[in-house]
Scaffold this active site. Sequence first.
Site, PDB file in Angstrom:
ATOM      1  NE  ARG A 116       0.382  43.417  15.434  1.00  0.00           N
ATOM      2  CZ  ARG A 116      -0.816  43.800  15.034  1.00  0.00           C
ATOM      3  NH1 ARG A 116      -0.944  44.539  13.968  1.00  0.00           N
ATOM      4  NH2 ARG A 116      -1.888  43.451  15.699  1.00  0.00           N
TER       5      ARG A 116
ATOM      6  NE  ARG B  17       4.129  48.156  27.591  1.00  0.00           N
ATOM      7  CZ  ARG B  17       3.034  47.480  27.303  1.00  0.00           C
ATOM      8  NH1 ARG B  17       2.678  46.453  28.052  1.00  0.00           N
ATOM      9  NH2 ARG B  17       2.283  47.847  26.306  1.00  0.00           N
TER      10      ARG B  17
ATOM     11  NE  ARG C   6      -0.246  31.528   6.924  1.00  0.00           N
ATOM     12  CZ  ARG C   6      -0.032  30.232   6.761  1.00  0.00           C
ATOM     13  NH1 ARG C   6       0.312  29.749   5.576  1.00  0.00           N
ATOM     14  NH2 ARG C   6      -0.173  29.405   7.783  1.00  0.00           N
TER      15      ARG C   6
ATOM     16  NE  ARG D  96      -5.441  35.158  17.295  1.00  0.00           N
ATOM     17  CZ  ARG D  96      -4.990  36.329  16.881  1.00  0.00           C
ATOM     18  NH1 ARG D  96      -4.298  37.094  17.685  1.00  0.00           N
ATOM     19  NH2 ARG D  96      -5.245  36.749  15.662  1.00  0.00           N
TER      20      ARG D  96
ATOM     21  CD  GLU E  34      -7.857  33.547  15.651  1.00  0.00           C
ATOM     22  OE1 GLU E  34      -8.415  34.373  16.378  1.00  0.00           O
ATOM     23  OE2 GLU E  34      -6.835  33.806  14.973  1.00  0.00           O
TER      24      GLU E  34
ATOM     25  CE1 TYR F 215      -1.866  42.120  10.845  1.00  0.00           C
ATOM     26  CE2 TYR F 215       0.456  41.621  10.763  1.00  0.00           C
ATOM     27  CZ  TYR F 215      -0.743  41.520  11.393  1.00  0.00           C
ATOM     28  OH  TYR F 215      -0.828  40.821  12.570  1.00  0.00           O
TER      29      TYR F 215
ATOM     30  CG  ASP G 191      -3.282  47.627  13.684  1.00  0.00           C
ATOM     31  OD1 ASP G 191      -3.437  46.401  13.519  1.00  0.00           O
ATOM     32  OD2 ASP G 191      -2.340  48.118  14.321  1.00  0.00           O
TER      33      ASP G 191
END
Length: 366
Positions: free
Chosen positions: A172, A176, A249, A280, A300, A348, A350
């Site tokens: 994911r 670029r 998790r 983060r 986190e 998982y 979105d």
Amino acid sequence: MKDHYDYLIVGAGLYGAVMARELMDAGHSVLVMDKRPHIAGNVFTRLDHDIHVHQYGAHIFHTNSDAAWNYVNRFARFNRFTNSPVANYHGKLYSLPFNMYTYNQLWGVTTPAEAQKIIDEQRADAPKEPKNLEEQAISLVGKDIYEILIKGYTQKQWGRPCSELPAFIIRRLPVRMTFDNNYFNAMHQGIPMGGYTQMVANMLEGADIVLEEDFFDDRQKWASKADQIIYTGPIDAWFDYKLGNLEYRTVRFEEELLDQENFQGNAAVNYTDSETPWTRIIEHKWFEDLHSNKTIISREYSDEWKPGMEPYYPLNDDRNNDLYKQYKALADQEENVIFGGRLGEYKYYDMDQVILAALKKVKEIL
Ligand code: UDP
């Protein structure tokens, strides 16, 4: 509360809310219950000092699906937030996702050709068919990016070496060759203005809702309240963990209110080294700037889930996926119960996928 409903929806998160909306619009009565003291599940936001705090982790709505985008826009107006996290590795900052800015910061290169040459050299001996996350990462972006931006972060987030993690997790992350710090390759992106909680409340309008009630505290009583149940909790909990626990998790958030206007200048800074204990820091006000003169940050920490903790990320490795399949086979035999959402399907997910899954399921039911 009425004596009886067509549907009992266990869990007032996104999956449950979409189900409730669609079932009500089709003329059914629904009772929505949640063990937490609020609706909206993990997308819950709390307004605190003029800041919408994403209390269970940052949620940035992004989708390529016009159907999902049009759907959420019925319940909220979205701002133009674009996720561009910054990585902090031993105090030095790098742009994410991996793009020309990152390659410039790493190697001083200024053109895509120079960057590509370095990446190609660094992935020359990576296996052609990556079997795990480490091999997948190196074959995609080479060794430097793997070491500096992937390895530490991923091992902290999942609590295992990258060589023991499935490759799909990293797919994911876009790579670029342009100067573009937009984390997502999605047509549509934004944050619902006024907070996710309001958006979910709008979805649930007209539903009877009971909070701070755990379905499992009195299974019989709650199940008898409706003809059908939509269950969005952990699938293994439904079956009393009789085949064993599915692993997750969990995330611990250390929130801090700071008497300053700007802490890190960005919504998300990922700490990609392995020494920093948190993965983060989220500075919530930058999702929707309401001009607070304070700021709230969350560090986190990722941990192995144990019974009694909040399950966050399903650990979709082979052992767990196999176990899920066995539970799914049991679930398919349950009459009048539909299992859905991140916990009900052990996925998982979105947010847009959750919404689309609920819309698909409701079509089947009706
Ligand atoms: N990832 C990484 N470095 C980063 C951000 C992400 O290596 O700075 C990898 C890591 O393997 C992680 C995955 O990408 O597990 C997905 O991360 P993301 O932050 O997108 O997931 P979220 O927690 O937001 O769902």
